[in-house]
Write a protein that holds these residues in place. Structure first.
Motif, PDB file in Angstrom:
ATOM      1  N   ALA A  35       0.867  -1.182   0.000  1.00  0.00           N
ATOM      2  CA  ALA A  35       0.000   0.000   0.000  1.00  0.00           C
ATOM      3  C   ALA A  35       0.904   1.233   0.000  1.00  0.00           C
ATOM      4  N   PHE A  37       1.041   5.517   0.540  1.00  0.00           N
ATOM      5  CA  PHE A  37       0.349   6.682   1.081  1.00  0.00           C
ATOM      6  C   PHE A  37       1.242   7.903   0.989  1.00  0.00           C
ATOM      7  N   GLU A  42      -0.107   7.853  -6.130  1.00  0.00           N
ATOM      8  CA  GLU A  42      -0.661   7.126  -7.274  1.00  0.00           C
ATOM      9  C   GLU A  42       0.423   6.855  -8.313  1.00  0.00           C
ATOM     10  N   SER A  66      -2.046  -0.881  -3.623  1.00  0.00           N
ATOM     11  CA  SER A  66      -3.105   0.113  -3.464  1.00  0.00           C
ATOM     12  C   SER A  66      -2.473   1.466  -3.189  1.00  0.00           C
ATOM     13  N   TRP A  67      -3.207   2.527  -3.474  1.00  0.00           N
ATOM     14  CA  TRP A  67      -2.718   3.857  -3.133  1.00  0.00           C
ATOM     15  C   TRP A  67      -3.815   4.569  -2.353  1.00  0.00           C
ATOM     16  N   HIS A  68      -3.364   5.474  -1.483  1.00  0.00           N
ATOM     17  CA  HIS A  68      -4.267   6.139  -0.543  1.00  0.00           C
ATOM     18  C   HIS A  68      -3.916   7.619  -0.496  1.00  0.00           C
ATOM     19  N   ASP A  69      -4.415   8.349  -1.491  1.00  0.00           N
ATOM     20  CA  ASP A  69      -4.067   9.766  -1.591  1.00  0.00           C
ATOM     21  C   ASP A  69      -5.166  10.697  -1.115  1.00  0.00           C
ATOM     22  N   GLU A  71      -7.256  10.184   1.646  1.00  0.00           N
ATOM     23  CA  GLU A  71      -7.741   9.808   2.966  1.00  0.00           C
ATOM     24  C   GLU A  71      -6.683  10.163   3.999  1.00  0.00           C
ATOM     25  N   TYR A  73      -3.943   9.848   6.982  1.00  0.00           N
ATOM     26  CA  TYR A  73      -2.880   8.891   7.279  1.00  0.00           C
ATOM     27  C   TYR A  73      -3.401   7.748   8.154  1.00  0.00           C
ATOM     28  N   ASP A  75      -6.279   6.456   8.377  1.00  0.00           N
ATOM     29  CA  ASP A  75      -7.111   5.511   7.633  1.00  0.00           C
ATOM     30  C   ASP A  75      -6.256   4.565   6.793  1.00  0.00           C
ATOM     31  N   ALA A  76      -5.186   5.089   6.204  1.00  0.00           N
ATOM     32  CA  ALA A  76      -4.284   4.238   5.419  1.00  0.00           C
ATOM     33  C   ALA A  76      -3.607   3.207   6.318  1.00  0.00           C
ATOM     34  N   PHE A  79      -6.198   0.557   7.248  1.00  0.00           N
ATOM     35  CA  PHE A  79      -6.391  -0.362   6.125  1.00  0.00           C
ATOM     36  C   PHE A  79      -5.260  -1.388   6.075  1.00  0.00           C
TER      37      PHE A  79
END
Length: 95
Positions: A35, A37, A42, A66-69, A71, A73, A75-76, A79
């Protein structure tokens, strides 16, 4: 260094020249999720997917990314820690 089953890569990546070896090590260690972040995550995610394809198409199909841009920190991290019910461990990495 051996990675646990889930790796959360925090961007920005300061050493792009180390990204290839990082991904190769994740494959060798049978990581089950990478993942990403942070800023430009992305793009880093896409680069990781390209590296995985270069290594082996089967590996690419079996190692989710996955990427988490968009949300927070927290939450990443939630996850990543709870991926597959948290079995297998989690680590946060900066390169």
């Amino acid at each position: 260094m051996s990675y646990p089953k889930v790796v959360l890569l925090i961007t920005p990546v300061s050493h792009m020249d180390r990204l290839q070896s990082f991904v190769e090590q994740c494959v060798q260690d049978e990581v089950e999720l990478i993942a990403v972040f942070g800023p430009d995550c992305e793009c880093i995610h896409d680069t990781i997917d390209e590296i995985l394809l270069e290594i082996d198409t089967e590996v690419s199909n079996n190692l989710p990314t996955s990427w988490h841009d968009d949300e927070p920190y927290e939450d990443a991290v939630f996850f990543a820690r709870n991926y597959k019910d948290g079995r297998g461990g989690f680590i946060e990495v900066r390169i």
